[in-house]
Design a protein around this motif. Sequence first.
Motif, PDB file in Angstrom:
ATOM      1  N   ILE A   1       0.830  -1.383  -0.006  1.00  0.00           N
ATOM      2  CA  ILE A   1      -0.053   0.150   0.091  1.00  0.00           C
ATOM      3  C   ILE A   1       0.826   1.299  -0.101  1.00  0.00           C
ATOM      4  N   VAL A   2       2.028   1.233   0.846  1.00  0.00           N
ATOM      5  CA  VAL A   2       2.313   2.497   1.064  1.00  0.00           C
ATOM      6  C   VAL A   2       3.587   2.853  -0.426  1.00  0.00           C
ATOM      7  N   ASP A   3       4.066   1.593  -0.690  1.00  0.00           N
ATOM      8  CA  ASP A   3       4.785   1.792  -2.127  1.00  0.00           C
ATOM      9  C   ASP A   3       3.884   2.317  -3.242  1.00  0.00           C
ATOM     10  N   ALA A   4       2.553   1.991  -3.265  1.00  0.00           N
ATOM     11  CA  ALA A   4       1.736   2.367  -4.399  1.00  0.00           C
ATOM     12  C   ALA A   4       1.397   3.820  -4.306  1.00  0.00           C
ATOM     13  N   LEU A   5       1.462   4.274  -2.988  1.00  0.00           N
ATOM     14  CA  LEU A   5       0.943   5.514  -2.444  1.00  0.00           C
ATOM     15  C   LEU A   5       1.743   6.780  -2.719  1.00  0.00           C
ATOM     16  N   LEU A   6       3.218   6.294  -2.653  1.00  0.00           N
ATOM     17  CA  LEU A   6       4.460   7.414  -2.875  1.00  0.00           C
ATOM     18  C   LEU A   6       4.539   7.679  -4.283  1.00  0.00           C
ATOM     19  N   ASN A   7       4.724   8.905  -4.267  1.00  0.00           N
ATOM     20  CA  ASN A   7       4.843   9.890  -5.451  1.00  0.00           C
ATOM     21  C   ASN A   7       6.379   9.515  -5.972  1.00  0.00           C
ATOM     22  N   GLN A   8       6.372   8.465  -6.890  1.00  0.00           N
ATOM     23  CA  GLN A   8       7.681   8.125  -7.561  1.00  0.00           C
ATOM     24  C   GLN A   8       7.897   8.512  -8.885  1.00  0.00           C
ATOM     25  N   GLU A   9       7.244   9.859  -8.982  1.00  0.00           N
ATOM     26  CA  GLU A   9       7.636  10.541 -10.388  1.00  0.00           C
ATOM     27  C   GLU A   9       9.175  11.104 -10.427  1.00  0.00           C
ATOM     28  N   SER A  10       9.650  10.542 -11.676  1.00  0.00           N
ATOM     29  CA  SER A  10      10.931  10.739 -11.680  1.00  0.00           C
ATOM     30  C   SER A  10      11.203  10.797 -13.253  1.00  0.00           C
ATOM     31  N   SER A  11      12.367  11.533 -13.581  1.00  0.00           N
ATOM     32  CA  SER A  11      12.819  11.275 -15.022  1.00  0.00           C
ATOM     33  C   SER A  11      14.442  11.614 -15.020  1.00  0.00           C
ATOM     34  N   CYS A  37      15.375   9.329  -3.889  1.00  0.00           N
ATOM     35  CA  CYS A  37      16.020   9.084  -5.212  1.00  0.00           C
ATOM     36  C   CYS A  37      14.968   8.373  -6.165  1.00  0.00           C
ATOM     37  N   SER A  38      13.790   8.023  -5.643  1.00  0.00           N
ATOM     38  CA  SER A  38      12.749   7.238  -6.286  1.00  0.00           C
ATOM     39  C   SER A  38      13.739   6.024  -7.007  1.00  0.00           C
ATOM     40  N   THR A  39      13.197   5.901  -8.409  1.00  0.00           N
ATOM     41  CA  THR A  39      13.707   4.800  -8.955  1.00  0.00           C
ATOM     42  C   THR A  39      15.135   4.905  -9.865  1.00  0.00           C
ATOM     43  N   GLY A  40      15.853   5.986  -9.156  1.00  0.00           N
ATOM     44  CA  GLY A  40      17.176   6.194  -9.648  1.00  0.00           C
ATOM     45  C   GLY A  40      17.613   6.801 -10.972  1.00  0.00           C
ATOM     46  N   GLN A  41      16.613   7.662 -11.324  1.00  0.00           N
ATOM     47  CA  GLN A  41      17.042   8.573 -12.609  1.00  0.00           C
ATOM     48  C   GLN A  41      17.986   9.502 -12.204  1.00  0.00           C
ATOM     49  N   GLU A  42      17.548  10.321 -11.030  1.00  0.00           N
ATOM     50  CA  GLU A  42      18.632  11.461 -10.600  1.00  0.00           C
ATOM     51  C   GLU A  42      19.870  11.043 -10.247  1.00  0.00           C
ATOM     52  N   PRO A  43      20.027  10.133  -9.588  1.00  0.00           N
ATOM     53  CA  PRO A  43      21.567   9.680  -9.465  1.00  0.00           C
ATOM     54  C   PRO A  43      22.254   9.109 -10.491  1.00  0.00           C
ATOM     55  N   GLU A  83      31.735  10.750  -4.665  1.00  0.00           N
ATOM     56  CA  GLU A  83      30.965   9.443  -4.291  1.00  0.00           C
ATOM     57  C   GLU A  83      29.528   9.930  -4.071  1.00  0.00           C
ATOM     58  N   ILE A  84      28.556   9.076  -4.787  1.00  0.00           N
ATOM     59  CA  ILE A  84      27.233   9.399  -4.512  1.00  0.00           C
ATOM     60  C   ILE A  84      26.479   8.167  -3.823  1.00  0.00           C
ATOM     61  N   LEU A  85      25.709   8.806  -2.962  1.00  0.00           N
ATOM     62  CA  LEU A  85      24.622   8.011  -2.225  1.00  0.00           C
ATOM     63  C   LEU A  85      23.377   8.295  -2.643  1.00  0.00           C
ATOM     64  N   ALA A  86      22.682   7.237  -3.149  1.00  0.00           N
ATOM     65  CA  ALA A  86      21.211   7.342  -3.339  1.00  0.00           C
ATOM     66  C   ALA A  86      20.258   6.673  -2.306  1.00  0.00           C
ATOM     67  N   THR A  87      19.212   7.422  -1.810  1.00  0.00           N
ATOM     68  CA  THR A  87      18.168   6.549  -0.989  1.00  0.00           C
ATOM     69  C   THR A  87      16.893   6.776  -1.166  1.00  0.00           C
ATOM     70  N   ASP A  88      16.246   6.081  -0.750  1.00  0.00           N
ATOM     71  CA  ASP A  88      14.649   6.135  -0.713  1.00  0.00           C
ATOM     72  C   ASP A  88      13.838   5.453   0.166  1.00  0.00           C
ATOM     73  N   ASP A 104      11.589   0.209  -0.368  1.00  0.00           N
ATOM     74  CA  ASP A 104      12.098  -0.676  -0.802  1.00  0.00           C
ATOM     75  C   ASP A 104      11.919  -1.243  -2.255  1.00  0.00           C
ATOM     76  N   ALA A 105      10.849  -1.065  -2.781  1.00  0.00           N
ATOM     77  CA  ALA A 105      10.445  -1.386  -4.145  1.00  0.00           C
ATOM     78  C   ALA A 105      11.159  -0.339  -5.113  1.00  0.00           C
ATOM     79  N   ALA A 106      11.259   0.766  -4.931  1.00  0.00           N
ATOM     80  CA  ALA A 106      12.004   2.052  -5.620  1.00  0.00           C
ATOM     81  C   ALA A 106      13.497   1.559  -5.651  1.00  0.00           C
ATOM     82  N   ILE A 107      14.034   1.359  -4.490  1.00  0.00           N
ATOM     83  CA  ILE A 107      15.428   1.203  -4.447  1.00  0.00           C
ATOM     84  C   ILE A 107      15.941  -0.285  -5.072  1.00  0.00           C
ATOM     85  N   THR A 108      14.978  -1.211  -5.273  1.00  0.00           N
ATOM     86  CA  THR A 108      15.245  -2.575  -6.139  1.00  0.00           C
ATOM     87  C   THR A 108      15.132  -2.018  -7.208  1.00  0.00           C
ATOM     88  N   ARG A 109      14.476  -1.527  -7.710  1.00  0.00           N
ATOM     89  CA  ARG A 109      14.342  -0.954  -9.207  1.00  0.00           C
ATOM     90  C   ARG A 109      15.624  -0.228  -9.674  1.00  0.00           C
TER      91      ARG A 109
END
Length: 285
Positions: free
Chosen positions: A71-81, A114-120, A140-145, A148-153
């Motif tokens: 539920i939480v993963d679906a509700l998070l705004n993962q808009e990225s490009s 960082c959502s699904t990683g496009q920014e880093p 060095e670049i650390l990217a977090t979100d 869990d689903a977004a970081i896996t992607r």
Amino acid sequence: MINRQPTAQTGAMAVVASLLEARTGQQIAANRTWRIETALKPVLRVRGHDCLDQLVAELFDDQTGVIADQIVDALLNQESSFFRDSGVLDMVVTAIDQRQQECDRRPRIWSAACSTGQEPLSLAMLFADRFETTGKVEPEILATDVSDAAITRARAARYSQFEIQRGLPVRQMIKWFEASGSDWIAQSSLVRKINFRRHNLVGDPAPVGYFDIVLCRNVMLYLSPVLRKRVFDLLAQVVRPGGLLVLGAGETVIGQTEAFSPSPRFRGLYERGAQSMHELGLVAA
């Protein structure tokens, strides 16, 4: 905490909104509750439910936490490009150049939320190009979100044709990505330039060490004033004096924190003051 049973006053939507806020600090305004049903349609379909009430009933009976995560993963705004607000990313590169001229150490960047990683990944491409032309060490670049689903992607760095076309120049696509069916996968040499980790800005301790630049774009918009202050305090703990904070276009530090102020060198970015942690009240005296 969320209510054990939804009442007539709260309803299933309020229970779900409460779960999101408890997990991430993000709030859904009353005039945007329609987004709950829209975002949860895939979860309802996967779990075989016809309505939100049925999903909430299953949520209360779930002892594993899997449904709450879904539920939480679906509700998070993962808009990225890719290369979103490219002018801002160019300023980040320029700022890192200046930091390297001022001190002899490897710079550090944190891409928070960082959502699904496009920014880093965009940053890693820019700094890899800079290294090829100038020989300057890549930061060095650390990217977090929080998701869990977004970081896996993000770690998989696999994107659809639609996602790959959003902001990614053809030259960079050809250089750094390989076709896999209808998707595109970033080369491992690019992904290895980034340390992807799960991190909750409102609930977890600050990452270890200090950063020259932190990007935390379009997060504060969804937080209450109390939680915004908490996040600003956390960011102030890890940004080096003179370092920069990058917020979204609709966000500001003005009236929110004394630790950052508008940068005189980089329009639209915010600079960390030289005050000590004790002066800012971020640690006990």
